[in-house]
Design a protein around this motif. Sequence first.
Motif, PDB file in Angstrom:
ATOM      1  N   GLN A 212       7.795  -9.545 -13.328  1.00 58.05           N
ATOM      2  CA  GLN A 212       8.501  -8.289 -13.501  1.00 58.05           C
ATOM      3  C   GLN A 212       7.685  -7.266 -14.289  1.00 58.05           C
ATOM      4  O   GLN A 212       7.724  -6.060 -13.986  1.00 58.05           O
ATOM      5  CB  GLN A 212       9.830  -8.542 -14.218  1.00 58.05           C
ATOM      6  N   PHE A 213       6.922  -7.740 -15.278  1.00 57.26           N
ATOM      7  CA  PHE A 213       6.216  -6.821 -16.159  1.00 57.26           C
ATOM      8  C   PHE A 213       4.704  -6.791 -15.922  1.00 57.26           C
ATOM      9  O   PHE A 213       3.955  -6.315 -16.766  1.00 57.26           O
ATOM     10  CB  PHE A 213       6.549  -7.144 -17.613  1.00 57.26           C
ATOM     11  N   THR A 214       4.277  -7.293 -14.772  1.00 58.72           N
ATOM     12  CA  THR A 214       2.878  -7.194 -14.364  1.00 58.72           C
ATOM     13  C   THR A 214       2.770  -6.249 -13.176  1.00 58.72           C
ATOM     14  O   THR A 214       3.349  -6.491 -12.122  1.00 58.72           O
ATOM     15  CB  THR A 214       2.313  -8.567 -13.969  1.00 58.72           C
ATOM     16  N   LYS A 215       2.060  -5.153 -13.383  1.00 59.93           N
ATOM     17  CA  LYS A 215       1.818  -4.195 -12.307  1.00 59.93           C
ATOM     18  C   LYS A 215       0.446  -4.501 -11.698  1.00 59.93           C
ATOM     19  O   LYS A 215      -0.586  -4.351 -12.361  1.00 59.93           O
ATOM     20  CB  LYS A 215       1.847  -2.764 -12.842  1.00 59.93           C
ATOM     21  N   VAL A 216       0.439  -4.934 -10.466  1.00 64.81           N
ATOM     22  CA  VAL A 216      -0.799  -5.300  -9.773  1.00 64.81           C
ATOM     23  C   VAL A 216      -1.375  -4.060  -9.099  1.00 64.81           C
ATOM     24  O   VAL A 216      -0.657  -3.328  -8.411  1.00 64.81           O
ATOM     25  CB  VAL A 216      -0.535  -6.405  -8.735  1.00 64.81           C
ATOM     26  N   PHE A 217      -2.673  -3.835  -9.310  1.00 64.96           N
ATOM     27  CA  PHE A 217      -3.350  -2.713  -8.653  1.00 64.96           C
ATOM     28  C   PHE A 217      -3.946  -3.185  -7.330  1.00 64.96           C
ATOM     29  O   PHE A 217      -4.717  -4.156  -7.309  1.00 64.96           O
ATOM     30  CB  PHE A 217      -4.465  -2.151  -9.543  1.00 64.96           C
ATOM     31  N   GLN A 218      -3.597  -2.508  -6.262  1.00 64.86           N
ATOM     32  CA  GLN A 218      -4.234  -2.789  -4.985  1.00 64.86           C
ATOM     33  C   GLN A 218      -5.675  -2.289  -5.032  1.00 64.86           C
ATOM     34  O   GLN A 218      -6.066  -1.522  -5.917  1.00 64.86           O
ATOM     35  CB  GLN A 218      -3.457  -2.141  -3.847  1.00 64.86           C
ATOM     36  N   LYS A 219      -6.482  -2.728  -4.081  1.00 66.33           N
ATOM     37  CA  LYS A 219      -7.934  -2.518  -4.176  1.00 66.33           C
ATOM     38  C   LYS A 219      -8.307  -1.070  -4.444  1.00 66.33           C
ATOM     39  O   LYS A 219      -9.191  -0.772  -5.262  1.00 66.33           O
ATOM     40  CB  LYS A 219      -8.601  -3.021  -2.900  1.00 66.33           C
ATOM     41  N   GLU A 220      -7.641  -0.142  -3.762  1.00 57.30           N
ATOM     42  CA  GLU A 220      -8.019   1.264  -3.910  1.00 57.30           C
ATOM     43  C   GLU A 220      -7.600   1.839  -5.261  1.00 57.30           C
ATOM     44  O   GLU A 220      -8.091   2.897  -5.671  1.00 57.30           O
ATOM     45  CB  GLU A 220      -7.414   2.093  -2.776  1.00 57.30           C
ATOM     46  N   ALA A 221      -6.687   1.164  -5.960  1.00 52.64           N
ATOM     47  CA  ALA A 221      -6.209   1.660  -7.259  1.00 52.64           C
ATOM     48  C   ALA A 221      -6.965   1.045  -8.438  1.00 52.64           C
ATOM     49  O   ALA A 221      -6.770   1.470  -9.577  1.00 52.64           O
ATOM     50  CB  ALA A 221      -4.715   1.384  -7.401  1.00 52.64           C
ATOM     51  N   VAL A 222      -7.807   0.049  -8.188  1.00 54.46           N
ATOM     52  CA  VAL A 222      -8.589  -0.567  -9.266  1.00 54.46           C
ATOM     53  C   VAL A 222      -9.610   0.443  -9.781  1.00 54.46           C
ATOM     54  O   VAL A 222     -10.331   1.067  -8.995  1.00 54.46           O
ATOM     55  CB  VAL A 222      -9.300  -1.836  -8.761  1.00 54.46           C
ATOM     56  N   HIS A 223      -9.657   0.636 -11.088  1.00 51.24           N
ATOM     57  CA  HIS A 223     -10.631   1.562 -11.652  1.00 51.24           C
ATOM     58  C   HIS A 223     -11.450   0.854 -12.734  1.00 51.24           C
ATOM     59  O   HIS A 223     -11.028  -0.154 -13.292  1.00 51.24           O
ATOM     60  CB  HIS A 223      -9.954   2.808 -12.225  1.00 51.24           C
ATOM     61  N   ASP A 224     -12.623   1.400 -13.013  1.00 55.71           N
ATOM     62  CA  ASP A 224     -13.534   0.788 -13.971  1.00 55.71           C
ATOM     63  C   ASP A 224     -13.254   1.261 -15.390  1.00 55.71           C
ATOM     64  O   ASP A 224     -12.954   2.437 -15.625  1.00 55.71           O
ATOM     65  CB  ASP A 224     -14.989   1.108 -13.618  1.00 55.71           C
ATOM     66  N   THR A 225     -13.373   0.336 -16.328  1.00 62.63           N
ATOM     67  CA  THR A 225     -13.199   0.603 -17.754  1.00 62.63           C
ATOM     68  C   THR A 225     -14.537   0.425 -18.459  1.00 62.63           C
ATOM     69  O   THR A 225     -15.306  -0.478 -18.129  1.00 62.63           O
ATOM     70  CB  THR A 225     -12.166  -0.374 -18.364  1.00 62.63           C
ATOM     71  N   HIS A 226     -14.806   1.276 -19.435  1.00 65.52           N
ATOM     72  CA  HIS A 226     -15.977   1.120 -20.304  1.00 65.52           C
ATOM     73  C   HIS A 226     -15.483   0.683 -21.681  1.00 65.52           C
ATOM     74  O   HIS A 226     -14.600   1.321 -22.263  1.00 65.52           O
ATOM     75  CB  HIS A 226     -16.764   2.429 -20.420  1.00 65.52           C
TER      76      HIS A 226
END
Length: 354
Positions: A212-226
Amino acid sequence: MGSSSSAGPKPPLNPNAKSLDDACLFKHTFNTAQLLATFPLRFSNRNKRLVLSLLPALDCVAHPTVHFSRWLSSDVPVPEKFPSGFSEFQDRISSQPGFFDYKPTQPELQTHHDWWPNFADSDLFGFWDSPLLAQDELQVLEHPILSCIKRALSSQSHTSEHARGFTTGYLRGGQSSPVLVMNVPRQCEINTVAGNLYGNNWSHASDHTVRQFTKVFQKEAVHDTHLYCIVAPSNGFWNYSQSTIDNTFLTAYTAFAAAKKQSDKAGKKVVIHAGYWGCGAFGGNPVVMSGLQLLAAHLVGVDKFVMHEAREGPLPFKQGIKLCAELVQDEASVSEVLRKLQARHYKWGISTGE
């Protein structure tokens, strides 16, 4: 009890350091496809395995590499003076309630590098496979390839002493070694507040609650973090000593300067996201710790500094800004500013035990 400095000017920090490049202890670029093939994603904890099962496979074409580097603070050259009074830096400062959300600055323009902190144990990502979910473990679970990097750098395939162990802890006379990790794919978001999933609660949560409290990002929504990864001082008692103030400042300055160097190479503006570093389990003073981060950011010349207020709220940060404005007038000496800060005899806080 820390004492104020003796009479006479305080010497500059790292007077023999030559260049920021010389301070880089180790760097490595990971090919994500090769990394995942050699060190496949895995978790021992039931709920972490559940999250992993929900995630689509990482698109290694869209996210081909992750860059890791480690920097020694005692080898970083530090300017003797601030570039200006602190008031001239204040229009670059902002704050927002809550915790780190990893939302990029003006994503439609793609002109900024947002740098996010890891305020964790000196053994970076050391508890990634534990049943707990504190800041370090949450960051790994939302960016699962970090667990592969931890295993790769802990393996015998990396012979450098500055790679194995993957520590951000203290080396050589108490100097720290911050780590940068660039282009880390964030594949999900876990709402630990709404789901009451933080800390020990994680391992007791039901499958339904985790889903319920995990929002999964589909491939196009994955973004990079620094990420910039820095360990805070701990186990302090009574007043902050001069050496603790100096080393804490140097740690933050090293991380921010290295981050700015990487962003400058890419032609991006640098945004430092920060928090009340070391003010939970380590018992740090939130005014001192926010103030030292602000001083480091001002000296580096970052384009934006964003404080995430978490549970402590806005007041300690406002006090930290006021402190810096009082200490840094015109082109003030860095060493003298740090001496004056110690002379105010700020006291350590109390560990939250988290």
